[in-house]
Design a protein around this motif. Structure first.
Motif, PDB file in Angstrom:
ATOM      1  N   PHE A 248       0.858  -1.177   0.000  1.00 36.66           N
ATOM      2  CA  PHE A 248       0.000   0.000   0.000  1.00 36.66           C
ATOM      3  C   PHE A 248       0.899   1.233   0.000  1.00 36.66           C
ATOM      4  CE2 PHE A 248      -2.159  -3.432   2.171  1.00 36.66           C
ATOM      5  CZ  PHE A 248      -3.383  -3.475   1.526  1.00 36.66           C
ATOM      6  N   LEU A 249       0.738   2.096  -0.985  1.00 38.84           N
ATOM      7  CA  LEU A 249       1.480   3.354  -1.078  1.00 38.84           C
ATOM      8  C   LEU A 249       0.491   4.511  -1.013  1.00 38.84           C
ATOM      9  CD1 LEU A 249       3.935   2.637  -4.054  1.00 38.84           C
ATOM     10  CD2 LEU A 249       4.502   2.707  -1.613  1.00 38.84           C
ATOM     11  N   THR A 250       0.822   5.539  -0.232  1.00 38.50           N
ATOM     12  CA  THR A 250      -0.074   6.689  -0.129  1.00 38.50           C
ATOM     13  C   THR A 250       0.139   7.698  -1.254  1.00 38.50           C
ATOM     14  OG1 THR A 250       1.434   7.839   1.369  1.00 38.50           O
ATOM     15  CG2 THR A 250      -0.322   6.490   2.374  1.00 38.50           C
ATOM     16  N   ASP A 251       1.228   7.566  -2.023  1.00 34.68           N
ATOM     17  CA  ASP A 251       1.467   8.455  -3.164  1.00 34.68           C
ATOM     18  C   ASP A 251       2.097   7.650  -4.291  1.00 34.68           C
ATOM     19  OD1 ASP A 251       2.112  10.407  -5.033  1.00 34.68           O
ATOM     20  OD2 ASP A 251       2.867  11.817  -3.533  1.00 34.68           O
ATOM     21  N   MET A 252       1.265   6.910  -4.996  1.00 35.34           N
ATOM     22  CA  MET A 252       1.726   6.027  -6.059  1.00 35.34           C
ATOM     23  C   MET A 252       2.542   6.784  -7.102  1.00 35.34           C
ATOM     24  SD  MET A 252       1.549   2.806  -7.203  1.00 35.34           S
ATOM     25  CE  MET A 252       0.043   1.991  -6.753  1.00 35.34           C
TER      26      MET A 252
END
Length: 141
Positions: free
Chosen positions: A89-93
């Protein structure tokens, strides 16, 4: 057979859940973030005087989250090579994917688990990455 595992070698969970749960020869890790064990400090995070996050270092967070996953695996009698599935899970892909993907490739040279990477809007603490993993553990572990 089912059992829960917790370890002080990884940061404490932020909720009422174990680090991992073993069911037969499958090991399911709860979401693992990049907080440092013991201090809960998040590597690379910078805060303003009011304690608001103003910047973070995705590379520092990636290195720490990989170390935390390894610590949980080892506490369960598993190894890095035992991973079969990783959800990231990345908050800023858009901003973080390239650096994360490069570091992921450096850490997963021999082990090649299945992987899914999702862009999300937030995580429960001020972290930019979290991993959810499944491993297969030998019967003698």
């Amino acid at each position: 057979m089912t059992s829960s595992v917790s370890t002080d070698k990884a940061p404490a969970p932020v909720g009422a859940y174990p680090h991992a749960r073993r069911v037969g020869n499958l090991l399911f890790l709860s979401g693992v973030g990049p907080r440092e064990p013991g201090s809960n400090r998040i590597p690379g995070n910078e805060y303003d005087i009011d304690g608001q996050l103003i910047a973070y270092d995705i590379e520092a967070q990636c290195r720490q989250v990989f170390a935390n996953v390894r610590a949980v695996l080892e506490a369960c009698g598993a190894r890095w090579q035992d991973l079969v599935d990783v959800t990231v899970f990345l908050t800023d892909m858009q901003h973080d994917f390239a650096a994360y993907n490069r570091l992921y490739a450096e850490h997963f040279t021999d082990a090649q688990p299945c992987r899914t990477t999702l862009g999300i809007s937030a995580l429960p603490t001020p972290i930019a990455i979290e991993l959810k993993c499944i491993a297969v553990v030998n019967d003698d572990a």
